[in-house]
Design an enzyme around this catalytic site. Sequence first.
Site, PDB file in Angstrom:
ATOM      1  N   ARG A   1      -4.065  18.156   8.277  1.00  0.00           N
ATOM      2  CA  ARG A   1      -5.411  17.597   8.419  1.00  0.00           C
ATOM      3  C   ARG A   1      -6.228  18.593   9.231  1.00  0.00           C
ATOM      4  NH1 ARG A   1      -7.840  12.305   8.570  1.00  0.00           N
ATOM      5  NH2 ARG A   1      -9.577  12.154  10.027  1.00  0.00           N
TER       6      ARG A   1
ATOM      7  N   CYS B   1     -14.414   3.965   4.797  1.00  0.00           N
ATOM      8  CA  CYS B   1     -13.142   4.609   5.142  1.00  0.00           C
ATOM      9  C   CYS B   1     -12.891   4.653   6.644  1.00  0.00           C
ATOM     10  CB  CYS B   1     -13.069   6.001   4.538  1.00  0.00           C
ATOM     11  SG  CYS B   1     -14.431   7.078   4.980  1.00  0.00           S
TER      12      CYS B   1
ATOM     13  N   HIS C   1     -10.386  14.560   0.394  1.00  0.00           N
ATOM     14  CA  HIS C   1      -9.638  13.562   1.166  1.00  0.00           C
ATOM     15  C   HIS C   1      -8.796  12.726   0.193  1.00  0.00           C
ATOM     16  CE1 HIS C   1      -8.407  11.252   4.448  1.00  0.00           C
ATOM     17  NE2 HIS C   1      -9.531  10.707   4.859  1.00  0.00           N
TER      18      HIS C   1
ATOM     19  N   ASP D   1     -19.958   6.008   4.238  1.00  0.00           N
ATOM     20  CA  ASP D   1     -19.188   6.778   5.211  1.00  0.00           C
ATOM     21  C   ASP D   1     -20.143   7.220   6.316  1.00  0.00           C
ATOM     22  OD1 ASP D   1     -17.131   8.163   6.418  1.00  0.00           O
ATOM     23  OD2 ASP D   1     -17.147   9.843   5.016  1.00  0.00           O
TER      24      ASP D   1
ATOM     25  N   ARG E   1      -3.871   2.702   3.561  1.00  0.00           N
ATOM     26  CA  ARG E   1      -3.561   4.119   3.777  1.00  0.00           C
ATOM     27  C   ARG E   1      -2.058   4.300   3.939  1.00  0.00           C
ATOM     28  NH1 ARG E   1      -6.944   7.629   5.921  1.00  0.00           N
ATOM     29  NH2 ARG E   1      -5.491   9.111   4.984  1.00  0.00           N
TER      30      ARG E   1
ATOM     31  N   GLN F   1      -6.952   9.243   1.044  1.00  0.00           N
ATOM     32  CA  GLN F   1      -7.893   8.135   1.226  1.00  0.00           C
ATOM     33  C   GLN F   1      -8.209   7.481  -0.108  1.00  0.00           C
ATOM     34  OE1 GLN F   1      -9.504   6.859   4.199  1.00  0.00           O
ATOM     35  NE2 GLN F   1     -10.017   5.257   2.727  1.00  0.00           N
TER      36      GLN F   1
END
Length: 326
Positions: A105, A266, A132, A225, A311, A135
């Site tokens: 990440r 998210c 991503h 987001d 997740r 996600q």
Amino acid sequence: MLQGKSFLKEIDFSQEELLHLIHSAEKFKQMKKGKVVHRYLEGLNIALIFEKASTRTRAAFTVAGQDLGMQVTYLGQGEIQLGKKESVEDTARVLGSMFDGIEYRGFKQEEVETLAEVSGVPVWNGLTDQWHPTQMLADFLTIKEHFGDLTNRTLTYIGDGRNNVANSLLVTGAILGVNVTIIAPKALQPEPEIVQLASQHNHGAIITITDDVAEIKGTDVIYTDVWLSMGETVDFKERIDQLMPYQVNDDLLALAANPNLIVLHCLPAFHDIKTEIGQELYDKYGYTELEITDSVFQKYAPLIFQEAENRMHTIKAVLYETLKNH
């Protein structure tokens, strides 16, 4: 089907493979809820490289790995030499010789690609500035759980249309055949190459890029987001003014005019001032809510936190399917 493969961006996997991962996650979720032990990867070791702070991604990879019986080693920013005193290539060789898989990440997509190319083990993208992918599995699993299937669904992302989540939603929706609309100011719309990539991998989805909020009408899912991505340096007041007309609020929900509408985020979300950053933004600019109002957030909170929990289940599916029979 997926054994030994890396998951660096959405197009790494076919429609069939992505759907298989979602189905696998559903089974793992049932086992987790039923407290059925599933230590299928006992004896393996995975490394988690985090150059960016994380709550959900770190927790999801850690618990998923441990549930599968693996040893999980966290390598945080400043704890290894990656890209500073040691090249990404050399770090990849070292970690690949010690671990069975690596999560990354960070910032540059090139770094996670290099890790996968050189390490010789599966590498999973926990987030870069461009993509991503893990996600996405959680998002589309949540939509499938709520509606029963993904057929003929329309997802509308509204806000900063150039960030990693918008990119990934556009491309993943195209692969899965889910209609995707991106509503954003013209200056914050997806790059042409991202739209082209979605078109190249499209399985019957209707792709719409617009700055017209009225295009929200009839959508099944509204997704938003944060308005400032990690590591991005911009004039925040200018960004707020630019995006405030695209806030997810009661007026926007009324404009969507779909009684079965759901809202996803998210996380983290700036829907109140109960954080240091939220309080700071309020003190500077007087805003108590940014990309989503608190009333809308609380209304859809059960689904948003279901999405967050997913997740773990979807990452568990990725770990298992890429490492099984190791």
